[in-house]
Design an enzyme around this catalytic site. Structure first.
Site, short mmCIF file in Angstrom:
data_model
loop_
_atom_site.label_atom_id
_atom_site.label_comp_id
_atom_site.label_asym_id
_atom_site.label_seq_id
_atom_site.Cartn_x
_atom_site.Cartn_y
_atom_site.Cartn_z
N ASP A 71 -3.80 22.07 74.69
CA ASP A 71 -3.85 21.26 75.91
C ASP A 71 -3.01 20.02 75.68
OD1 ASP A 71 -4.36 19.72 78.11
OD2 ASP A 71 -6.54 19.72 77.90
N LEU A 72 -1.83 19.99 76.26
CA LEU A 72 -0.90 18.89 76.03
C LEU A 72 -1.28 17.62 76.80
CD1 LEU A 72 2.37 20.98 76.18
CD2 LEU A 72 1.37 19.95 74.13
N TYR A 89 5.49 3.81 91.22
CA TYR A 89 5.72 5.18 90.75
C TYR A 89 6.72 5.93 91.61
CZ TYR A 89 4.62 9.92 89.07
OH TYR A 89 4.68 11.18 88.53
N SER A 101 2.92 31.28 79.87
CA SER A 101 2.07 31.81 80.95
C SER A 101 2.89 32.86 81.68
CB SER A 101 1.63 30.70 81.91
OG SER A 101 2.70 30.32 82.75
N SER A 108 16.16 18.84 80.63
CA SER A 108 16.67 19.13 81.97
C SER A 108 17.83 18.20 82.29
CB SER A 108 15.57 18.93 83.01
OG SER A 108 16.09 18.93 84.32
N ASN A 145 8.47 24.44 75.08
CA ASN A 145 8.82 24.84 76.43
C ASN A 145 7.92 24.21 77.49
OD1 ASN A 145 9.70 26.98 78.62
ND2 ASN A 145 7.49 27.21 78.40
N ILE A 159 8.95 30.36 82.46
CA ILE A 159 10.16 30.99 81.92
C ILE A 159 9.95 31.44 80.48
CG2 ILE A 159 11.66 29.69 83.45
CD1 ILE A 159 12.46 27.95 81.08
#
Length: 328
Positions: A85-86, A185, A33, A164, A114, A37
């Site tokens: 669409d993940l 959560y 997008s 990450s 990514n 990044i």
């Protein structure tokens, strides 16, 4: 050991360095997008003459914006869009089916996972799993395996998995992936679990398919400000939460006073390194950062994210969740 680039290298510099390796390749990148990044990453790749850039993401309009930028600057480079669409495993299957019937795309040389979400409010995916685990891990696990034949058709296939340093916040919560239906959560623990999963997937792919030529690496691109990934966060409050969590866990980051930010171009330099550095084959499955292999004696790298046993356990759990076995 792989050639070590300066830690502040940009993706443009590395693409220039690996131009011969990039030329003629078919590269699929998820989560593309204009504010991600991935945009400077795919723009940089276009300068080296790839055969095809496949831009995958949920929003076709956003994909088209990036594609138009590439086509305007490099009209000779073929660009193709893939709606992916993940958030939904059925949508992931549909996207993989589309890729697999592209007869004019016989191989995928590099697949960069990514796409991701970070520290979001508690939501279950349509398939019933905590959304960060579902989007960041389960969807990519399924998609990579469903297009594996096209990857293995490449003479030197690679999977680059964005992770990450946030993996330090949590191992895989084997007995409670869904945080007791949200009652317990913690958005940063959930993020950490999903980033641990990204590292473990790279290890599994290397272990299972390295003998067939596949290389897989997980990459920490660094702390990058100004992307859509963190647009929903209150950074002052969340930085305090992160520091408190690190102190609770005893991580050195809990006492670091300064957060060092990098640009998207600097962060995605390690994507390029992972995709094309030839000597990395000696460290198949490794965790990379700053255009180098991570050093567990220097960097914050948790043993729960580097264990082949944990990786195999996650592979089996993921197969159970998606309802399909992948035996190689």
């Amino acid at each position: 050991m792989p050639f070590s680039h300066p830690s502040k290298s940009s993706c443009n510099e590395l693409v220039s360095y690996y131009a011969d390796a990039t030329k003629g390749k078919t590269i699929l990148t998820t989560g593309v997008s204009p504010t991600s990044i991935s945009a400077p990453f795919v723009r940089a790749l276009a300068t080296a003459g790839p055969r095809l850039l496949i831009l995958a993401g949920r929003n076709l309009d956003k994909l088209q914006q990036v594609a138009d930028e590439i086509t305007t600057a490099h009209p000779e480079v073929d660009v193709r869009l893939l709606q992916l669409d993940l958030g939904s495993l059925s949508a992931v299957r549909k996207a993989a089916e589309e890729v697999n019937v592209w007869d004019d795309v016989p191989v995928i040389d590099v697949l960069v996972t990514n796409a991701g979400i970070m520290a979001t409010p508690y939501v279950l995916s349509p398939d019933g799993y905590e959304s960060q685990f579902a989007v960041n891990h389960l969807a990519h696990f399924l998609f990579v395996n469903l297009v594996m034949d096209k990857l293995l058709a490449s003479p030197s296939p690679r999977v680059v998995s964005a992770t990450s340093k946030g993996h330090r916040f949590s191992p895989i919560r084997w007995g409670d992936i869904n945080f007791d239906n949200g009652d317990t959560y913690d958005k940063w623990a959930a993020y950490g679990q999903s980033k641990t999963a990204n590292m473990l997937l790279a290890i599994s792919l290397a272990d299972k398919l390295g003998q067939k030529g596949l290389q897989a690496y997980s990459v920490h691109p660094g702390t990058i400000a100004g992307t859509g990934l963190a647009s929903h966060l209150d950074m002052s409050a969340d930085v305090a939460l992160l520091k408190a969590r690190d102190q609770l866990l005893g991580n050195p980051e809990g006492w670091n006073r300064v957060t060092e930010y990098v640009t998207p171009e600097q962060g995605t330099a390690t994507y390029v390194f992972a995709a094309f550095e030839p000597t990395l084959i000696e460290r198949n499955g490794a965790y990379l950062l700053d255009c180098r292999v991570g050093d567990p004696y220097v960097d914050t790298i948790m043993p729960w994210a580097t264990s082949s046993i944990e990786a195999e356990r996650l592979w089996r759990l993921s197969e159970s969740i998606v309802g399909q076995k992948f035996t190689y």
